[in-house]
Design an enzyme around this catalytic site. Structure first.
Site, PDB file in Angstrom:
ATOM      1  N   HIS A 308       1.045  -1.357  -0.106  1.00  0.00           N
ATOM      2  CA  HIS A 308      -0.407  -0.405  -0.173  1.00  0.00           C
ATOM      3  C   HIS A 308       1.314   1.309   0.535  1.00  0.00           C
ATOM      4  CE1 HIS A 308      -2.879   2.741   1.476  1.00  0.00           C
ATOM      5  NE2 HIS A 308      -3.977   1.966   0.495  1.00  0.00           N
ATOM      6  N   ASP A 366      -7.946  -4.975   0.517  1.00  0.00           N
ATOM      7  CA  ASP A 366      -8.662  -6.112  -0.719  1.00  0.00           C
ATOM      8  C   ASP A 366      -8.034  -7.732  -0.683  1.00  0.00           C
ATOM      9  OD1 ASP A 366     -10.429  -4.856  -1.451  1.00  0.00           O
ATOM     10  OD2 ASP A 366      -8.754  -3.572  -2.593  1.00  0.00           O
TER      11      ASP A 366
HETATM   12  N1  ACO Z   1       4.453  -8.161  -4.986  1.00  0.00           N
HETATM   13  C1  ACO Z   1       6.083  -8.050  -5.151  1.00  0.00           C
HETATM   14  N2  ACO Z   1       6.562  -6.784  -4.688  1.00  0.00           N
HETATM   15  C2  ACO Z   1       5.757  -5.957  -4.382  1.00  0.00           C
HETATM   16  C3  ACO Z   1       4.260  -5.737  -4.419  1.00  0.00           C
HETATM   17  C4  ACO Z   1       3.456  -6.501  -4.202  1.00  0.00           C
HETATM   18  N3  ACO Z   1       2.471  -6.536  -4.325  1.00  0.00           N
HETATM   19  N4  ACO Z   1       3.624  -3.813  -4.134  1.00  0.00           N
HETATM   20  C5  ACO Z   1       5.633  -3.368  -3.919  1.00  0.00           C
HETATM   21  N5  ACO Z   1       6.235  -4.662  -4.366  1.00  0.00           N
HETATM   22  C6  ACO Z   1       7.764  -3.645  -4.162  1.00  0.00           C
HETATM   23  C7  ACO Z   1       7.811  -3.355  -5.683  1.00  0.00           C
HETATM   24  O1  ACO Z   1       8.019  -3.907  -6.924  1.00  0.00           O
HETATM   25  C8  ACO Z   1       8.958  -2.388  -5.238  1.00  0.00           C
HETATM   26  O2  ACO Z   1       9.506  -3.141  -5.377  1.00  0.00           O
HETATM   27  P1  ACO Z   1      11.522  -2.569  -5.437  1.00  0.00           P
HETATM   28  O3  ACO Z   1      11.732  -0.796  -4.081  1.00  0.00           O
HETATM   29  O4  ACO Z   1      12.658  -3.614  -5.181  1.00  0.00           O
HETATM   30  O5  ACO Z   1      11.528  -1.460  -7.096  1.00  0.00           O
HETATM   31  C9  ACO Z   1       7.876  -1.948  -4.031  1.00  0.00           C
HETATM   32  O6  ACO Z   1       8.111  -2.810  -3.494  1.00  0.00           O
HETATM   33  C10 ACO Z   1       7.655   0.009  -3.807  1.00  0.00           C
HETATM   34  O7  ACO Z   1       6.160  -0.275  -4.792  1.00  0.00           O
HETATM   35  P2  ACO Z   1       6.045   0.190  -5.451  1.00  0.00           P
HETATM   36  O8  ACO Z   1       4.897   0.260  -6.797  1.00  0.00           O
HETATM   37  O9  ACO Z   1       6.349   1.629  -5.813  1.00  0.00           O
HETATM   38  O10 ACO Z   1       5.373   1.056  -4.119  1.00  0.00           O
HETATM   39  P3  ACO Z   1       3.941   2.228  -4.827  1.00  0.00           P
HETATM   40  O11 ACO Z   1       3.619   2.700  -3.478  1.00  0.00           O
HETATM   41  O12 ACO Z   1       4.101   2.821  -6.133  1.00  0.00           O
HETATM   42  O13 ACO Z   1       2.563   1.061  -4.996  1.00  0.00           O
HETATM   43  C11 ACO Z   1       0.338  -0.480  -5.118  1.00  0.00           C
HETATM   44  C12 ACO Z   1       1.586   0.295  -3.995  1.00  0.00           C
HETATM   45  C13 ACO Z   1       0.356  -0.017  -5.948  1.00  0.00           C
HETATM   46  C14 ACO Z   1      -0.007  -0.610  -4.189  1.00  0.00           C
HETATM   47  C15 ACO Z   1       1.770  -1.715  -4.605  1.00  0.00           C
HETATM   48  O14 ACO Z   1       1.653  -2.236  -4.089  1.00  0.00           O
HETATM   49  C16 ACO Z   1       0.775  -3.250  -5.549  1.00  0.00           C
HETATM   50  O15 ACO Z   1       0.973  -3.023  -6.421  1.00  0.00           O
HETATM   51  N6  ACO Z   1      -0.144  -3.658  -4.519  1.00  0.00           N
HETATM   52  C17 ACO Z   1      -0.518  -5.408  -5.337  1.00  0.00           C
HETATM   53  C18 ACO Z   1      -2.215  -4.878  -6.178  1.00  0.00           C
HETATM   54  C19 ACO Z   1      -3.135  -3.750  -4.722  1.00  0.00           C
HETATM   55  O16 ACO Z   1      -2.861  -4.827  -4.156  1.00  0.00           O
HETATM   56  N7  ACO Z   1      -3.855  -2.800  -4.743  1.00  0.00           N
HETATM   57  C20 ACO Z   1      -4.273  -2.624  -4.203  1.00  0.00           C
HETATM   58  C21 ACO Z   1      -4.109  -1.222  -2.887  1.00  0.00           C
HETATM   59  S1  ACO Z   1      -5.116  -0.909  -1.835  1.00  0.00           S
HETATM   60  C22 ACO Z   1      -5.939   0.099  -2.745  1.00  0.00           C
HETATM   61  O17 ACO Z   1      -6.474   0.361  -3.562  1.00  0.00           O
HETATM   62  C23 ACO Z   1      -7.763  -0.688  -1.798  1.00  0.00           C
END
Ligand code: ACO
Length: 431
Positions: A308, A366
């Site tokens: 998140h 979620d």
């Molecule tokens: N699985 C694996 N790796 C992940 C995940 C994941 N679900 N989420 C983040 N990471 C990693 C990224 O690859 C990144 O790694 P790095 O630093 O080595 O490059 C690091 O964690 C940071 O991730 P970002 O994408 O930069 O974080 P951001 O804050 O931009 O994204 C998000 C947040 C979109 C929620 C992301 O965690 C994601 O895609 N999660 C999966 C989708 C999801 O569950 N979305 C629902 C969000 S809650 C809502 O809207 C109700």
């Protein structure tokens, strides 16, 4: 406003700029950079708005480090345990919890707005039979402005209120109609004797030949899910609503824009994606393979329902839903639900893995909501639609807040241009 400032020094020119700090009632202070460009010719760069507060708001507060979520100051745990969804809707929109008579009046107003203009049915019927219900929702909510243009004077507070009531009342009717259309069943009209959540279940599951009596368990669980999803400050879809609204667009168009933004798997589409992922993983033995895929930078796969932007400790909504998931599956005598078992194991394995620990990736709201929706018999392609029904209240609250702010200006970010520098047009024969 605080008189404290932050000094920015341009090391190239040696020029200094004093920027005021803005402090809210809770949360970190923000450097007010609104005059920076005018004073210095410098822009700020913040893709994904990692460090940007886009507005003042008094609706929802999140402390991502502590796992705190407050609606108008009230902890989400207390609202989830005690309130009804419409009570929370009233709170988000009007700023205070309603008295008994205020709530009764509000419920009555919402009830009286649940029907759709009959001509909307022909618009709905134009969608292909296998259209995703979210596609229908985006289109039909956007079209409401063509049917309800008697309340579109956005500078008139009474018009704004009527549109707000219409949206909160009609989006569930459209959501259920989208589902009925996708399964080839006739639309079921709302029933004014039912409570909000029971009515939504009725419109989804009754048929003209058979009444549907929602169980108290289903109604309670849906009430909770809607409360937990009702608002979440300046997330992608709410910011989309605000940006659309900043140009003076009508509220139905703004909420349709929010629904479109919510649909993506990184946002509201995650609940559907979680179930798709768990189904694909299939068995506990396969979990390590998928964890490895999630960690592989060359693989686009991510663990859906994990991570998140704001919560870096835990998502308080996920904590509540984890418990409720147990209760719902227990009451439905579905404790051996294979997806739930798989989800629990996945959570356990991921949370003990260095990759997830280092990046502070925890299950979000979620991760569990899809399992509960599925246990309640709500089809997978309706999960994000249910989220949209709940979030409509938050979007409407933000739209109302923004529209009553005299300092509202059109949202217009700038960019760092990386294209070609000026060049002359060449006639086609010379290219
Ligand atoms: N699985 C694996 N790796 C992940 C995940 C994941 N679900 N989420 C983040 N990471 C990693 C990224 O690859 C990144 O790694 P790095 O630093 O080595 O490059 C690091 O964690 C940071 O991730 P970002 O994408 O930069 O974080 P951001 O804050 O931009 O994204 C998000 C947040 C979109 C929620 C992301 O965690 C994601 O895609 N999660 C999966 C989708 C999801 O569950 N979305 C629902 C969000 S809650 C809502 O809207 C109700």
């Amino acid at each position: 406003m605080s008189t404290e400032t932050v000094t920015v020094i341009n090391n190239l020119t040696g020029e200094r700029y004093e920027l005021p700090l803005r402090q809210g009632t809770l949360g970190p202070p923000a450097v007010d950079i609104s005059s920076l460009y005018q004073e210095s010719g410098l822009l700020t760069y913040d893709p994904g708005f990692m460090s940007t507060a886009s507005c003042h708001s008094s609706i929802t507060y999140i402390d991502g480090e502590q796992g705190i979520l407050l609606y108008r100051g009230y902890p989400i745990e207390q609202l989830a345990a005690k309130a009804s969804f419409l009570e929370v809707a009233y709170l988000l929109i009007y700023g205070e919890l309603p008295t008994a008579s205020e709530l009764a009046d509000f419920e009555q107003v919402i009830r009286r707005h649940t029907m759709l203009n009959e001509n909307l049915k022909s618009f709905l019927n134009g969608f292909h039979y296998d259209a995703h219900p979210m596609a229908i929702l985006v289109g039909v909510v956007g079209s409401l402005s063509a049917f309800y243009h008697d309340s579109l004077r956005i500078n008139d507070p009474r018009h704004r209120e009527i549109s707000a009531h219409r949206l909160i009342a009609k989006v569930p009717t459209i959501a259920a109609a989208a589902y009925k259309h996708s399964i080839g069943e006739p639309i079921i009209y709302p029933r004014n004797d039912l409570r909000y959540c029971a009515n939504l279940l009725h419109m989804m599951f009754a048929t003209p030949c058979e009444e549907y009596r929602p169980s108290l368990l289903a109604e309670r669980a849906l009430n909770l899910l809607l409360i937990l999803h009702a608002d979440h400050e300046q997330n992608a879809s709410t910011s989309t609503v605000r940006l659309a609204a900043s140009s003076g667009a009508n509220p139905f168009a703004c909420i349709a824009a929010g629904i479109a933004s919510l649909w993506g798997p990184a946002h509201g589409g995650a609940n559907e994606a979680v179930i798709a992922m768990l189904t694909e993983i299939g068995r506990v033995e396969n979990i390590p393979k998928y964890i490895a895929k999630a960690k592989d930078k060359d693989d686009p796969f991510r663990l859906m329902g994990f991570g998140h932007r704001v919560y870096k400790n835990y998502d308080p909504r996920a904590k509540i839903l984890r418990e409720v998931c147990h209760q719902v599956l227990g009451e439905l005598a579905d404790t051996n639900n294979p997806l739930f078992e798989l989800a629990m194991r996945l959570e356990e394995i991921a949370l003990s893995d260095d990759y997830f620990i280092e990046r502070r990736l925890y299950p979000n709201v979620d991760f569990y909501s899809g399992i509960i929706y599925q246990a309640l018999g709500i089809p997978r392609n309706m999960f994000t639609v249910m989220f949209a029904v709940a979030r409509t209240v938050g979007w409407v609250a933000h739209w109302l807040e923004m529209m009553s702010d005299p300092n509202n200006r059109i949202g217009r970010p700038r960019q760092i241009y990386r294209g070609p520098v000026k060049r002359d047009y060449l006639p086609i024969s010379q290219r």
